[in-house]
Design a protein around this motif. Structure first.
Motif, PDB file in Angstrom:
ATOM      1  N   GLU A  86       3.934  50.523   5.225  1.00 27.24           N
ATOM      2  CA  GLU A  86       3.648  51.550   4.220  1.00 27.24           C
ATOM      3  C   GLU A  86       2.146  51.799   4.233  1.00 27.24           C
ATOM      4  O   GLU A  86       1.358  50.876   4.023  1.00 27.24           O
ATOM      5  N   SER A  87       1.753  53.044   4.463  1.00 28.33           N
ATOM      6  CA  SER A  87       0.326  53.355   4.558  1.00 28.33           C
ATOM      7  C   SER A  87       0.032  54.670   3.861  1.00 28.33           C
ATOM      8  O   SER A  87       0.909  55.524   3.702  1.00 28.33           O
ATOM      9  N   VAL A  88      -1.216  54.802   3.448  1.00 26.46           N
ATOM     10  CA  VAL A  88      -1.712  56.025   2.824  1.00 26.46           C
ATOM     11  C   VAL A  88      -2.567  56.757   3.849  1.00 26.46           C
ATOM     12  O   VAL A  88      -3.258  56.139   4.661  1.00 26.46           O
ATOM     13  N   GLU A 106      -1.728  43.191   3.585  1.00 25.94           N
ATOM     14  CA  GLU A 106      -1.960  44.223   2.573  1.00 25.94           C
ATOM     15  C   GLU A 106      -3.456  44.431   2.401  1.00 25.94           C
ATOM     16  O   GLU A 106      -4.240  43.481   2.462  1.00 25.94           O
ATOM     17  N   ARG A 107      -3.857  45.695   2.196  1.00 29.39           N
ATOM     18  CA  ARG A 107      -5.269  46.004   1.985  1.00 29.39           C
ATOM     19  C   ARG A 107      -5.397  47.260   1.142  1.00 29.39           C
ATOM     20  O   ARG A 107      -4.622  48.208   1.286  1.00 29.39           O
ATOM     21  N   SER A 131     -12.380  41.625   2.716  1.00 33.12           N
ATOM     22  CA  SER A 131     -12.879  42.758   1.938  1.00 33.12           C
ATOM     23  C   SER A 131     -11.749  43.737   1.602  1.00 33.12           C
ATOM     24  O   SER A 131     -10.727  43.796   2.276  1.00 33.12           O
ATOM     25  N   PHE A 132     -11.965  44.498   0.531  1.00 35.51           N
ATOM     26  CA  PHE A 132     -10.994  45.481   0.030  1.00 35.51           C
ATOM     27  C   PHE A 132      -9.654  44.822  -0.298  1.00 35.51           C
ATOM     28  O   PHE A 132      -8.588  45.391  -0.082  1.00 35.51           O
ATOM     29  N   PRO A 160      -6.863  56.196  -0.323  1.00 40.16           N
ATOM     30  CA  PRO A 160      -6.741  56.495   1.106  1.00 40.16           C
ATOM     31  C   PRO A 160      -7.032  55.270   1.962  1.00 40.16           C
ATOM     32  O   PRO A 160      -7.851  54.432   1.615  1.00 40.16           O
ATOM     33  N   ASN A 161      -6.323  55.174   3.096  1.00 40.75           N
ATOM     34  CA  ASN A 161      -6.450  54.089   4.084  1.00 40.75           C
ATOM     35  C   ASN A 161      -5.842  52.769   3.623  1.00 40.75           C
ATOM     36  O   ASN A 161      -5.993  51.760   4.317  1.00 40.75           O
ATOM     37  N   ALA A 162      -5.163  52.750   2.495  1.00 39.46           N
ATOM     38  CA  ALA A 162      -4.486  51.529   2.064  1.00 39.46           C
ATOM     39  C   ALA A 162      -3.199  51.345   2.864  1.00 39.46           C
ATOM     40  O   ALA A 162      -2.591  52.309   3.332  1.00 39.46           O
TER      41      ALA A 162
END
Length: 282
Positions: free
Chosen positions: A265-267, A219-220, A191-192, A234-236
């Motif tokens: 790498e994150s948001v 990766e998401r 998902s996502f 957000p939360n990627a």
């Protein structure tokens, strides 16, 4: 009257049968249960742990420890510390920090840090990767695609794991080069737009030296769509990890070399202001 007589004869015959063969019949009825028990459980498997800094049987290790084998890691898609947040290990609690998903808050039996965002503060759960200490919570979001097992030691472990293990310790143990040529590739999608990929390459042994090369990619997309131009959801996150391992096997000595290079790498997490108690925004 005739049917009544036959019924009494049958009952008398059955009574004599039970008096003569009752014991053997009871053993026969109990025997299948013992067979099923042996078939289901069989012999206990020998589990070796390094909770005392040396390979030792779990049965003889005086430490409260949970072991996640390679089979269980593969079944639960665990590739690092962040994958343990779903409760697969009792009393181990992992959650992301308030402003970033790559910084993790870890606690064992309720013993955890108060503010992991302060880079100068030490944690209370020690994390080791192949014997090397991971000193800060900002480095716990990496993936390790070639994990052999994970050991979670509960309770104070300061004697063998240093001062930052008052809550416990987590050992991540990678698989070692086996000296035979093999290649393993795993790809998953969820998902996502969650994409998971791991590659493990073992090279043939040359002059007693074995080598292993691994690469992982994850990766998401975020959980909430960000409508602002040029901004990520957000939360990627996106994670990459590369490692190379060398093992030199001598007569009575084994030398291991391990190199790792990981990047995350994150948001930041998603927040929504629903009430302004101090009138700051107006």
């Amino acid at each position: 009257m005739k049917s009544n007589t036959n019924w009494r004869k049958d009952l008398s015959t059955l009574n004599r049968f039970f008096k003569k063969h009752g014991f053997a019949l009871s053993i026969f009825l109990l025997y299948p249960h013992s067979v099923v028990y042996s078939y289901q459980y069989g012999t206990l498997e020998e589990v070796t742990v390094t909770a005392n800094k040396r390979p030792k049987s779990l049965h003889n290790t005086p430490v409260s420890v949970d072991i996640l084998s390679k089979q269980k890691l593969s079944l639960n898609q665990i590739q690092g510390v962040s994958s343990l947040s779903d409760g697969v290990v009792p009393s181990l609690r992992i959650q992301p920090f308030s402003n970033t998903s790559s910084t993790l808050i870890m606690s064992i039996r309720g013993n955890g840090p108060t503010d992991v965002g302060q880079i100068t503060r030490d944690g209370s759960v020690a994390v080791y990767v192949d014997g090397f200490y991971i000193g800060r919570a900002q480095s716990l979001g990496f993936n390790y695609p070639n994990l052999e097992s994970i050991e979670v030691l509960k309770g104070p472990q300061g004697t063998l794991f240093g001062r930052n293990a008052t809550g416990g310790a987590v050992n991540l143990i990678s698989s070692k080069p086996n000296g035979t040529f093999s290649f393993q590739q795993k790809v998953g999608y969820g998902s996502f737009n969650n994409l998971e990929s791991s590659s493990v390459l073992n090279l043939p042994e040359v002059n007693g030296i074995s080598a292993q090369i691994t690469y992982g990619y994850s990766e998401r997309d975020g959980w909430v769509s960000n409508l602002a131009d040029g901004e990520d959801d957000p939360n990627a996150f996106k994670k990459t990890g590369f490692s190379s391992m060398l093992r030199w096997q001598l007569a009575e000595l084994t030398l291991d070399y391990n190199y790792r290079n990981s990047k995350v790498e994150s948001v930041q997490n998603y927040f929504q202001l629903y009430r302004d108690d101090i009138g700051f925004i107006g």
